[in-house]
Design an enzyme around this catalytic site. Structure first.
Site, short mmCIF file in Angstrom:
data_model
loop_
_atom_site.label_atom_id
_atom_site.label_comp_id
_atom_site.label_asym_id
_atom_site.label_seq_id
_atom_site.Cartn_x
_atom_site.Cartn_y
_atom_site.Cartn_z
N HIS A 87 48.63 40.77 50.60
CA HIS A 87 47.65 41.58 49.86
C HIS A 87 46.25 41.49 50.48
O HIS A 87 45.40 42.30 50.16
CB HIS A 87 47.65 41.22 48.37
CG HIS A 87 46.83 40.04 47.99
ND1 HIS A 87 47.37 38.80 47.70
CD2 HIS A 87 45.49 39.88 47.85
CE1 HIS A 87 46.39 37.96 47.39
NE2 HIS A 87 45.25 38.59 47.47
N ASP A 233 40.11 33.00 47.45
CA ASP A 233 40.93 31.90 47.98
C ASP A 233 42.25 32.42 48.52
O ASP A 233 42.98 31.71 49.22
CB ASP A 233 41.22 30.87 46.88
CG ASP A 233 39.98 30.08 46.50
OD1 ASP A 233 39.20 29.73 47.39
OD2 ASP A 233 39.79 29.83 45.29
N1 ARG Z 1 44.18 37.49 44.40
C1 ARG Z 1 43.16 36.51 44.60
C2 ARG Z 1 42.50 36.72 45.94
O1 ARG Z 1 42.66 37.77 46.51
C3 ARG Z 1 43.67 35.12 44.39
C4 ARG Z 1 43.99 34.90 42.98
C5 ARG Z 1 44.54 33.56 42.72
N2 ARG Z 1 44.47 33.37 41.33
C6 ARG Z 1 44.78 32.26 40.69
N3 ARG Z 1 44.56 32.20 39.43
N4 ARG Z 1 45.28 31.24 41.35
O2 ARG Z 1 41.67 35.93 46.38
#
Ligand code: ARG
Length: 283
Positions: A87, A233
């Site tokens: 993604h 992250d």
């Molecule tokens: N989709 C997020 C990103 O692009 C990371 C999300 C991780 N979320 C979590 N609650 N661990 O950085």
């Protein structure tokens, strides 16, 4: 009371009030010395503690040269291969990226910079479930100068981690949902959550495409919360006992007691990873 006494007394009062105010102020300042506060429940780390961590920097196709900004994390698998999340890179091309290794910062030119030459995204990303197979491999050129200290490859897991095992996640992501990201590299330790527990936790989240597939792995403090990865992250490492087990992928908000963080499951995705690496080695 003489006038001078009054002045003296009120000066003392001001002084006392200032003193009591100074204490909580001091605490505020300590918090500010960590830009953006704290990663959700984490601590400032050093790249030497997580030398496999990289910052993936991105620019729009039409934005000027060198306007690359941190977009995601990633892990060094070899001097030429980075593991990140699908993604993070979907809909983009290799020339839009730089990889920075050996740096504590999400901005600036510390560390070593290299280019992305090729991107391999899992062909079945999002098939069967939301965020399913959220994994990609980046080929970098020139190769990273591995130094066994601040720039180092991480071993890929081949077996599932045990429930409750302590994992370390790291990155420059936001320190609260919708909050600011950190310029300093942060890390946080979270226990592995079983597949069944995680599926229960996500039962009523999103539409029916959201469930925990075997290609996912969960970690978090169930019933407690307060420790998690967050936006920015993504693509970064989840490590158990010096092996890469997860790639930061998704979650309901961040650090909720009710919803663990969800990761691409490296051990489960090994057949794909190994096949792509064989193709890379031949080309
Ligand atoms: N989709 C997020 C990103 O692009 C990371 C999300 C991780 N979320 C979590 N609650 N661990 O950085």
């Amino acid at each position: 009371m003489s006038r001078s006494w009054l002045v003296c007394f009120s000066a003392l009062l001001v002084c006392l009030v200032a003193l009591t105010q100074a204490l909580p102020l001091q605490e505020d300042q300590d918090e500010k010395s960590v830009p953006g506060g704290r990663i959700v429940g984490g601590y400032v780390t050093d790249i030497a503690q997580v030398p496999y961590q990289i910052s993936l920097r991105y620019k729009g196709i039409t934005t000027p040269q060198n306007a690359y900004r941190h977009r995601c994390g990633g892990s060094i698998v070899s001097s030429t291969e980075i593991l990140t999340a699908a993604h993070c890179i979907i809909g983009t091309v290799a020339s839009q990226y730089k990889v920075i290794a050996g740096s504590n910062y999400q901005t600036g030119t510390d560390g070593v910079i290299t280019n992305v030459k090729d991107i391999y995204m899992h062909e079945e990303y999002f098939s069967g479930a939301a965020y399913n197979n959220d994994i990609a491999i980046l080929v970098v050129d020139p190769p990273l100068p591995l130094n066994n200290f601040t720039i180092k490859a991480i071993k890929l897991a081949s077996e599932q981690p045990l429930e409750g095992a302590v994992s370390k996640i790291s990155g420059w992501g936001t320190t609260s949902p919708g909050g600011y990201s950190s310029n300093l590299l942060l890390a946080v330790d979270v226990p592995i959550v079983s597949h069944d527990d995680c599926n229960l936790d996500y039962e009523n989240f999103g539409d029916e495409t959201y469930y925990i597939t075997p290609a996912m792995l969960c970690a978090g403090k169930r019933g407690v919360g307060g420790a998690d990865a967050c936006q920015g992250d993504s693509g970064g490492p989840l490590v158990v006992r010096d092996e890469l087990h997860g790639v930061v992928s998704w979650g309901n908000s961040c650090a909720l007691a009710t919803h663990p963080g969800v990761y691409a499951n490296v051990a489960n995705l090994r057949p794909w990873i190994d096949a792509i690496r064989a193709i890379i080695a031949e080309s």
